[in-house]
Design a protein around this motif. Structure first.
Motif, PDB file in Angstrom:
ATOM      1  N   UNK A  56      11.678  77.503 -47.488  1.00  0.00           N
ATOM      2  CA  UNK A  56      11.486  77.911 -48.884  1.00  0.00           C
ATOM      3  C   UNK A  56      10.311  78.869 -49.055  1.00  0.00           C
ATOM      4  N   UNK A  57       9.241  78.640 -48.285  1.00  0.00           N
ATOM      5  CA  UNK A  57       8.007  79.421 -48.522  1.00  0.00           C
ATOM      6  C   UNK A  57       7.661  80.348 -47.373  1.00  0.00           C
ATOM      7  N   UNK A  58       8.381  80.235 -46.264  1.00  0.00           N
ATOM      8  CA  UNK A  58       8.064  81.067 -45.099  1.00  0.00           C
ATOM      9  C   UNK A  58       7.227  80.282 -44.100  1.00  0.00           C
ATOM     10  N   UNK A  59       7.144  80.841 -42.910  1.00  0.00           N
ATOM     11  CA  UNK A  59       6.423  80.149 -41.826  1.00  0.00           C
ATOM     12  C   UNK A  59       4.946  80.096 -42.151  1.00  0.00           C
ATOM     13  N   UNK A  60       4.331  78.949 -41.858  1.00  0.00           N
ATOM     14  CA  UNK A  60       2.904  78.819 -42.144  1.00  0.00           C
ATOM     15  C   UNK A  60       2.247  78.069 -40.997  1.00  0.00           C
ATOM     16  N   UNK A  61       0.991  78.392 -40.783  1.00  0.00           N
ATOM     17  CA  UNK A  61       0.284  77.686 -39.700  1.00  0.00           C
ATOM     18  C   UNK A  61      -0.262  76.360 -40.220  1.00  0.00           C
ATOM     19  N   UNK A  62      -0.131  76.138 -41.532  1.00  0.00           N
ATOM     20  CA  UNK A  62      -0.649  74.895 -42.118  1.00  0.00           C
ATOM     21  C   UNK A  62       0.443  73.833 -42.071  1.00  0.00           C
ATOM     22  N   UNK A  63       0.152  72.711 -41.486  1.00  0.00           N
ATOM     23  CA  UNK A  63       1.152  71.649 -41.354  1.00  0.00           C
ATOM     24  C   UNK A  63       1.345  70.876 -42.657  1.00  0.00           C
ATOM     25  N   UNK A  64       2.438  70.107 -42.699  1.00  0.00           N
ATOM     26  CA  UNK A  64       2.748  69.335 -43.917  1.00  0.00           C
ATOM     27  C   UNK A  64       1.635  68.329 -44.220  1.00  0.00           C
ATOM     28  N   UNK A  65       0.980  67.835 -43.154  1.00  0.00           N
ATOM     29  CA  UNK A  65      -0.076  66.841 -43.392  1.00  0.00           C
ATOM     30  C   UNK A  65      -1.158  67.408 -44.321  1.00  0.00           C
ATOM     31  N   UNK A  66      -1.413  68.710 -44.231  1.00  0.00           N
ATOM     32  CA  UNK A  66      -2.431  69.300 -45.111  1.00  0.00           C
ATOM     33  C   UNK A  66      -1.845  69.870 -46.390  1.00  0.00           C
ATOM     34  N   UNK A  67      -0.572  70.229 -46.342  1.00  0.00           N
ATOM     35  CA  UNK A  67       0.039  70.827 -47.547  1.00  0.00           C
ATOM     36  C   UNK A  67       0.438  69.773 -48.565  1.00  0.00           C
ATOM     37  N   UNK A  68       0.818  68.598 -48.060  1.00  0.00           N
ATOM     38  CA  UNK A  68       1.399  67.593 -48.959  1.00  0.00           C
ATOM     39  C   UNK A  68       0.366  67.216 -50.049  1.00  0.00           C
ATOM     40  N   UNK A  69       0.918  66.953 -51.221  1.00  0.00           N
ATOM     41  CA  UNK A  69       0.035  66.595 -52.321  1.00  0.00           C
ATOM     42  C   UNK A  69      -0.493  67.800 -53.084  1.00  0.00           C
ATOM     43  N   UNK A  70      -0.241  68.993 -52.575  1.00  0.00           N
ATOM     44  CA  UNK A  70      -0.758  70.204 -53.228  1.00  0.00           C
ATOM     45  C   UNK A  70       0.409  71.061 -53.718  1.00  0.00           C
ATOM     46  N   UNK A  71       0.418  71.354 -54.991  1.00  0.00           N
ATOM     47  CA  UNK A  71       1.508  72.150 -55.558  1.00  0.00           C
ATOM     48  C   UNK A  71       1.562  73.530 -54.926  1.00  0.00           C
ATOM     49  N   UNK A  72       2.776  73.957 -54.612  1.00  0.00           N
ATOM     50  CA  UNK A  72       3.046  75.322 -54.167  1.00  0.00           C
ATOM     51  C   UNK A  72       4.000  75.933 -55.189  1.00  0.00           C
ATOM     52  N   UNK A  73       4.376  77.181 -54.984  1.00  0.00           N
ATOM     53  CA  UNK A  73       5.282  77.812 -55.950  1.00  0.00           C
ATOM     54  C   UNK A  73       6.426  78.511 -55.238  1.00  0.00           C
ATOM     55  N   UNK A  74       7.636  78.148 -55.629  1.00  0.00           N
ATOM     56  CA  UNK A  74       8.828  78.832 -55.113  1.00  0.00           C
ATOM     57  C   UNK A  74       9.457  79.597 -56.281  1.00  0.00           C
ATOM     58  N   UNK A  75       9.385  80.884 -56.274  1.00  0.00           N
ATOM     59  CA  UNK A  75       9.938  81.741 -57.329  1.00  0.00           C
ATOM     60  C   UNK A  75       9.673  81.173 -58.736  1.00  0.00           C
ATOM     61  N   UNK A  76       8.423  80.828 -58.953  1.00  0.00           N
ATOM     62  CA  UNK A  76       8.015  80.363 -60.278  1.00  0.00           C
ATOM     63  C   UNK A  76       8.192  78.868 -60.495  1.00  0.00           C
ATOM     64  N   UNK A  77       8.836  78.191 -59.552  1.00  0.00           N
ATOM     65  CA  UNK A  77       9.076  76.741 -59.723  1.00  0.00           C
ATOM     66  C   UNK A  77       8.022  75.970 -58.939  1.00  0.00           C
ATOM     67  N   UNK A  78       7.346  74.997 -59.582  1.00  0.00           N
ATOM     68  CA  UNK A  78       6.390  74.190 -58.834  1.00  0.00           C
ATOM     69  C   UNK A  78       7.075  73.395 -57.726  1.00  0.00           C
ATOM     70  N   UNK A  79       6.503  73.456 -56.550  1.00  0.00           N
ATOM     71  CA  UNK A  79       7.125  72.821 -55.383  1.00  0.00           C
ATOM     72  C   UNK A  79       6.108  71.902 -54.720  1.00  0.00           C
ATOM     73  N   UNK A  80       6.493  70.662 -54.532  1.00  0.00           N
ATOM     74  CA  UNK A  80       5.612  69.686 -53.896  1.00  0.00           C
ATOM     75  C   UNK A  80       6.072  69.437 -52.455  1.00  0.00           C
ATOM     76  N   UNK A  81       5.272  69.830 -51.475  1.00  0.00           N
ATOM     77  CA  UNK A  81       5.616  69.471 -50.100  1.00  0.00           C
ATOM     78  C   UNK A  81       5.238  68.018 -49.839  1.00  0.00           C
ATOM     79  N   UNK A  82       6.078  67.333 -49.114  1.00  0.00           N
ATOM     80  CA  UNK A  82       5.723  65.969 -48.709  1.00  0.00           C
ATOM     81  C   UNK A  82       6.354  65.688 -47.345  1.00  0.00           C
ATOM     82  N   UNK A  83       6.052  64.521 -46.792  1.00  0.00           N
ATOM     83  CA  UNK A  83       6.633  64.194 -45.493  1.00  0.00           C
ATOM     84  C   UNK A  83       8.140  63.967 -45.617  1.00  0.00           C
ATOM     85  N   UNK A  84       8.850  64.283 -44.538  1.00  0.00           N
ATOM     86  CA  UNK A  84      10.286  63.994 -44.460  1.00  0.00           C
ATOM     87  C   UNK A  84      10.447  62.472 -44.319  1.00  0.00           C
TER      88      UNK A  84
END
Ligand code: URA
Length: 307
Positions: A237-265
């Protein structure tokens, strides 16, 4: 509700009205800001636990401007690490279609995806194209990686062990699967030639080939909030990133204007059953619920808290 909570709710309502009118900044004096910073983050607690809470209906029109503005800070509690914000996936959604046109477009898209032959190796191995499940009018969209063996067999996403856990998470939120939408980055099961069992991660080529179908689904569904389940969903959804889900989770991201919450699978939670890991996913879900203005009851507040 205390006087403070009433005031807070009224302030949030007023600010949201302004945001819906396109106002992105409001002047705040440094004294007020200091005062606000001293207040603990609060969330509204509904009086009694309920096992099934209807999701508040979708607002008639949620403008792209409102979606683009900064989401509120995590209302569940202080984030353990500084927010990590990936570059927003660009663009905005096309205008919403009228209900009949939307239904027809969704059906046409699903027919196209089900007949897809873009990845001949996956066409050869698949039993079903796993388009997605739930309501195209969902306010909340979950995105996973790709179908596994059970999903390929049944033609429905998240029906195996990880899927059953996702269903429980959705139910713990007071919802059921047909009130949300669930889809994957890939619509076909990644083949595992020479192996009788097991799964593999989709390749970058497979993801790039398939993800346009998901983009089109999102264009039509126009969810208010999205949840990316695991690293492949974030990457798709957001492209390749060097930041893992462990650090992204809990922090809102944005996909084409829509708030996106990453979390663990959910598959990660099956491998790592520590209550602390379950709690992290649950806190992410409470943040999502707060964003959707869903009530959170005392029982829900306490899930997976170790005493
Ligand atoms: N894992 C996924 O990411 N998606 C599914 O549909 C099933 C398992």
């Amino acid at each position: 509700m205390s006087a403070f909570d009433r005031l807070l709710t009224a302030t949030i309502d007023h600010l949201e009205d302004l945001r819906n009118q396109g106002v992105e900044f409001v002047p705040v004096s440094s004294r007020t800001l200091d005062e606000l910073c001293r207040r603990p983050a609060r969330i509204t607690v509904s009086p009694s636990p309920s096992s099934s809470t209807p999701m508040p209906p979708r607002k008639p029109s949620s403008s792209a401007v409102a979606r683009r503005s900064e989401p509120p800070a995590n209302p569940v509690g202080p984030a353990p690490s500084p927010p990590i914000t990936l570059p927003a996936a660009g663009g905005t959604l096309p205008p919403a279609l009228a209900p009949a046109a939307k239904e027809a477009a969704f059906l046409a898209l699903s027919k196209r995806a089900r007949a897809c032959t873009r990845c001949p190796h996956l066409v050869r191995s698949r039993k079903n194209v796993v388009f997605g499940v739930g309501t195209p009018d969902a306010r909340l969209l979950f995105v996973g990686e790709a179908p596994g063996a059970d999903e390929d067999e049944q033609g429905e996403p998240f029906v195996g062990k990880a899927g059953q856990l996702l269903t429980k998470i959705i139910q713990a939120m007071g919802l059921d699967r047909n009130q949300v939408y669930i889809a994957n980055i890939l619509k076909c099961r990644p083949d595992t030639p020479g192996q009788s069992a097991g799964n593999r991660k989709p390749t970058s080529d497979e993801m790039a080939t398939c993800v346009p179908y998901l983009h089109e689904q999102i264009d039509l569904i126009r969810p208010e909030v999205m949840v990316a389940l695991g690293a492949t969903a974030v990457e798709g959804l957001l492209g390749k990133s060097s930041v893992g889900v462990a650090r992204l989770r809990g922090h809102w991201q944005t996909y084409r204007g829509i708030p996106l919450m990453p979390t663990y699978h959910p598959a990660y939670l099956l491998r790592n059953q520590a209550p602390s890991e379950k709690r992290k996913v649950w806190e992410d879900m409470m943040t999502v619920m707060t964003r959707l203005k869903m009530p959170i009851n005392e029982k829900q507040l306490g899930y997976f808290l170790t005493k």
